[in-house]
Scaffold this motif. Structure first.
Motif, mmCIF file in Angstrom:
data_model
loop_
_atom_site.group_PDB
_atom_site.id
_atom_site.type_symbol
_atom_site.label_atom_id
_atom_site.label_comp_id
_atom_site.label_asym_id
_atom_site.label_seq_id
_atom_site.Cartn_x
_atom_site.Cartn_y
_atom_site.Cartn_z
ATOM 1 N N TYR A 1 0.824 -1.212 0.000
ATOM 2 C CA TYR A 1 0.000 0.000 0.000
ATOM 3 C C TYR A 1 0.857 1.261 0.000
ATOM 4 C CZ TYR A 1 0.680 -1.145 4.983
ATOM 5 O OH TYR A 1 1.215 -1.512 6.210
ATOM 6 N N VAL A 2 2.057 1.173 0.580
ATOM 7 C CA VAL A 2 2.981 2.309 0.518
ATOM 8 C C VAL A 2 3.473 2.484 -0.917
ATOM 9 C CG1 VAL A 2 5.192 3.231 1.319
ATOM 10 C CG2 VAL A 2 3.698 2.007 2.918
ATOM 11 N N LEU A 3 3.756 1.364 -1.573
ATOM 12 C CA LEU A 3 4.221 1.389 -2.963
ATOM 13 C C LEU A 3 3.148 1.978 -3.884
ATOM 14 C CD1 LEU A 3 6.916 0.500 -4.180
ATOM 15 C CD2 LEU A 3 5.848 -1.685 -4.783
ATOM 16 N N VAL A 4 1.897 1.589 -3.645
ATOM 17 C CA VAL A 4 0.778 2.120 -4.441
ATOM 18 C C VAL A 4 0.672 3.628 -4.253
ATOM 19 C CG1 VAL A 4 -1.737 2.171 -4.680
ATOM 20 C CG2 VAL A 4 -0.545 -0.017 -4.508
ATOM 21 N N ALA A 5 0.765 4.078 -2.989
ATOM 22 C CA ALA A 5 0.679 5.512 -2.698
ATOM 23 C C ALA A 5 1.837 6.272 -3.340
ATOM 24 C CB ALA A 5 0.669 5.737 -1.191
ATOM 25 N N GLN A 6 3.033 5.690 -3.309
ATOM 26 C CA GLN A 6 4.201 6.339 -3.913
ATOM 27 C C GLN A 6 4.047 6.447 -5.430
ATOM 28 O OE1 GLN A 6 7.169 3.649 -2.298
ATOM 29 N NE2 GLN A 6 7.944 5.223 -0.902
ATOM 30 N N CYS A 7 3.553 5.394 -6.061
ATOM 31 C CA CYS A 7 3.337 5.426 -7.505
ATOM 32 C C CYS A 7 2.288 6.472 -7.877
ATOM 33 C CB CYS A 7 2.910 4.047 -8.020
ATOM 34 S SG CYS A 7 4.263 2.836 -8.077
ATOM 35 N N PHE A 8 1.254 6.582 -7.053
ATOM 36 C CA PHE A 8 0.227 7.601 -7.301
ATOM 37 C C PHE A 8 0.839 8.996 -7.173
ATOM 38 C CE2 PHE A 8 -3.280 10.433 -6.140
ATOM 39 C CZ PHE A 8 -4.188 10.138 -7.151
ATOM 40 N N GLY A 9 1.682 9.187 -6.157
ATOM 41 C CA GLY A 9 2.366 10.470 -5.987
ATOM 42 C C GLY A 9 3.262 10.789 -7.175
ATOM 43 N N CYS A 10 3.984 9.777 -7.665
ATOM 44 C CA CYS A 10 4.825 9.958 -8.859
ATOM 45 C C CYS A 10 3.974 10.353 -10.061
ATOM 46 C CB CYS A 10 5.585 8.669 -9.174
ATOM 47 S SG CYS A 10 6.942 8.292 -8.035
ATOM 48 N N ALA A 11 2.790 9.729 -10.184
ATOM 49 C CA ALA A 11 1.902 10.025 -11.310
ATOM 50 C C ALA A 11 1.393 11.460 -11.250
ATOM 51 C CB ALA A 11 0.727 9.043 -11.323
ATOM 52 N N VAL A 12 1.070 11.930 -10.058
ATOM 53 C CA VAL A 12 0.594 13.310 -9.891
ATOM 54 C C VAL A 12 1.678 14.303 -10.306
ATOM 55 C CG1 VAL A 12 -0.110 15.044 -8.179
ATOM 56 C CG2 VAL A 12 -1.085 12.739 -8.093
ATOM 57 N N ILE A 13 2.909 14.055 -9.873
ATOM 58 C CA ILE A 13 4.026 14.944 -10.208
ATOM 59 C C ILE A 13 4.320 14.896 -11.714
ATOM 60 C CG2 ILE A 13 6.513 15.296 -9.918
ATOM 61 C CD1 ILE A 13 6.162 14.314 -7.019
ATOM 62 N N GLU A 14 4.390 13.694 -12.271
ATOM 63 C CA GLU A 14 4.674 13.550 -13.701
ATOM 64 C C GLU A 14 3.586 14.202 -14.537
ATOM 65 O OE1 GLU A 14 4.649 12.242 -17.695
ATOM 66 O OE2 GLU A 14 3.062 11.753 -16.248
ATOM 67 N N ASP A 15 2.343 14.063 -14.113
ATOM 68 C CA ASP A 15 1.219 14.631 -14.850
ATOM 69 C C ASP A 15 1.315 16.155 -14.921
ATOM 70 O OD1 ASP A 15 -1.531 14.171 -16.058
ATOM 71 O OD2 ASP A 15 -2.055 15.536 -14.432
ATOM 72 N N ALA A 16 1.698 16.787 -13.814
ATOM 73 C CA ALA A 16 1.863 18.247 -13.801
ATOM 74 C C ALA A 16 2.985 18.672 -14.741
ATOM 75 C CB ALA A 16 2.146 18.727 -12.370
ATOM 76 N N TRP A 17 4.127 17.981 -14.653
ATOM 77 C CA TRP A 17 5.256 18.285 -15.527
ATOM 78 C C TRP A 17 4.848 18.105 -16.994
ATOM 79 C CZ3 TRP A 17 10.294 20.027 -15.005
ATOM 80 C CH2 TRP A 17 11.131 19.836 -16.095
ATOM 81 N N HIS A 18 4.181 16.992 -17.264
ATOM 82 C CA HIS A 18 3.792 16.670 -18.635
ATOM 83 C C HIS A 18 2.835 17.713 -19.188
ATOM 84 C CE1 HIS A 18 3.345 13.527 -21.842
ATOM 85 N NE2 HIS A 18 2.256 14.232 -22.081
#
Length: 297
Positions: A136-153
């Motif tokens: 569940y920590v890994l899932v949360a981290q991946c979601f956080g990465c997706a949020v950051i990448e989405d903003a950059w993208h």
């Protein structure tokens, strides 16, 4: 005060998920995965794991995830889910895409992947099984990465559409008006570097184990291949992700060239109004469908 409240909420959520997890049955795949992971650590160096392991994860994940969309083109039943039905895939386009992918993967991305080992050493990122975060920590981290990448993208992708630079870089990716899964990483080398930077920002912020590098690679590929697939398949589990854009959202970007600049989520386009043409297009489609139903009745 607000920061403390946010921290308390996150801690409470973490404890709640941890409590629920304690009641879940043991994962039957955990022990084989643990054995395989420890075998890898015992037989390969960190450099080999970080470099060649990351390359294998990327290549195997990429082309395996492309298989469903590739197979769909040969199944007549699946054509009703193709978004741009008047623009079928061709062998010529797919072969051209494949050759460009191989160049990008091995001459652009591989040199970047070679830096993975030095990244993990510099930030003292662990490899050991005992240090691996819970699912569940890994899932949360991946979601956080997706949020950051989405903003950059969103912002860099929108910049690449500026009329003064579009034809030099991003036009390559838009050669295919009707996208297909394998085309997800079909791009100018400079675009691969510019938009690819967003992938690494989340890693710098969240990475506390090498497993996150591979989990985030798989999640990111799953998303980008899905939105480029050209098919809006029902019961897609990715649609359960809050604010997920999906294939129709990004397919419209390729068809229209303007708007829908975000990679994963819809909020940036909604905030800045760059989804207005997509919304108008959907409304027009709904009216056309209602008119057809009335004529049929």
């Amino acid at each position: 005060m607000a920061m403390n409240d946010s921290v308390n909420i996150l801690n409470s959520a973490y404890l709640a998920v941890e409590y629920i997890d304690s009641f879940l049955p043991d994962n039957p795949l955990q022990q084989p995965f643990k054995n395989a992971w420890n075998y890898m650590l015992d037989n390969y160096t960190k450099f080999q794991i970080a470099t060649w392991g990351s390359l294998i994860v990327h290549e195997v994940s990429y082309f395996l995830l492309c298989v469903p969309g590739f197979v769909f083109q040969f199944i007549p039943y699946m054509q009703k889910y193709k978004i741009q039905q008047d623009k079928p895939e061709t062998w010529e386009k797919q072969w051209k895409c494949f050759k460009t992918l191989l160049f990008n993967h091995f001459f652009i991305q591989l040199p970047l992947i070679c830096g993975t080992y030095y990244f993990t050493e510099y930030f003292n990122i662990p490899y050991e099984w005992e240090e691996m975060p819970r699912w569940y920590v890994l899932v949360a981290q991946c979601f956080g990465c997706a949020v950051i990448e989405d903003a950059w993208h969103y912002f860099l992708h929108r910049l690449l559409h500026h009329k003064r630079i579009y034809k030099y870089i991003h036009k390559v990716h838009h050669e295919f008006v009707s996208p297909f899964g394998m085309q997800a990483e079909y791009a100018h080398p400079l675009e691969t570097l510019i938009l690819g930077t967003g992938f690494f920002i989340g890693i710098v912020v969240f990475c506390n184990h090498v497993i996150l590098l591979w989990a985030w690679v798989i999640c990111r590929l799953m998303e980008t291949i899905d939105v480029h697939s050209g098919y809006d398949v029902p019961l897609n589990p990715l649609h359960l992700v809050p604010f997920y854009a999906g294939a129709r959202f990004h397919d419209f970007h390729h068809m229209n060239f303007i708007g829908n600049y975000a990679s994963t989520f819809t909020w940036w386009d909604r905030i800045f109004g760059t989804d207005s043409q997509f919304i108008a297009y959907k409304e027009k489609e709904k009216k056309q469908q209602l008119t057809m139903k009335k004529k049929a009745n």
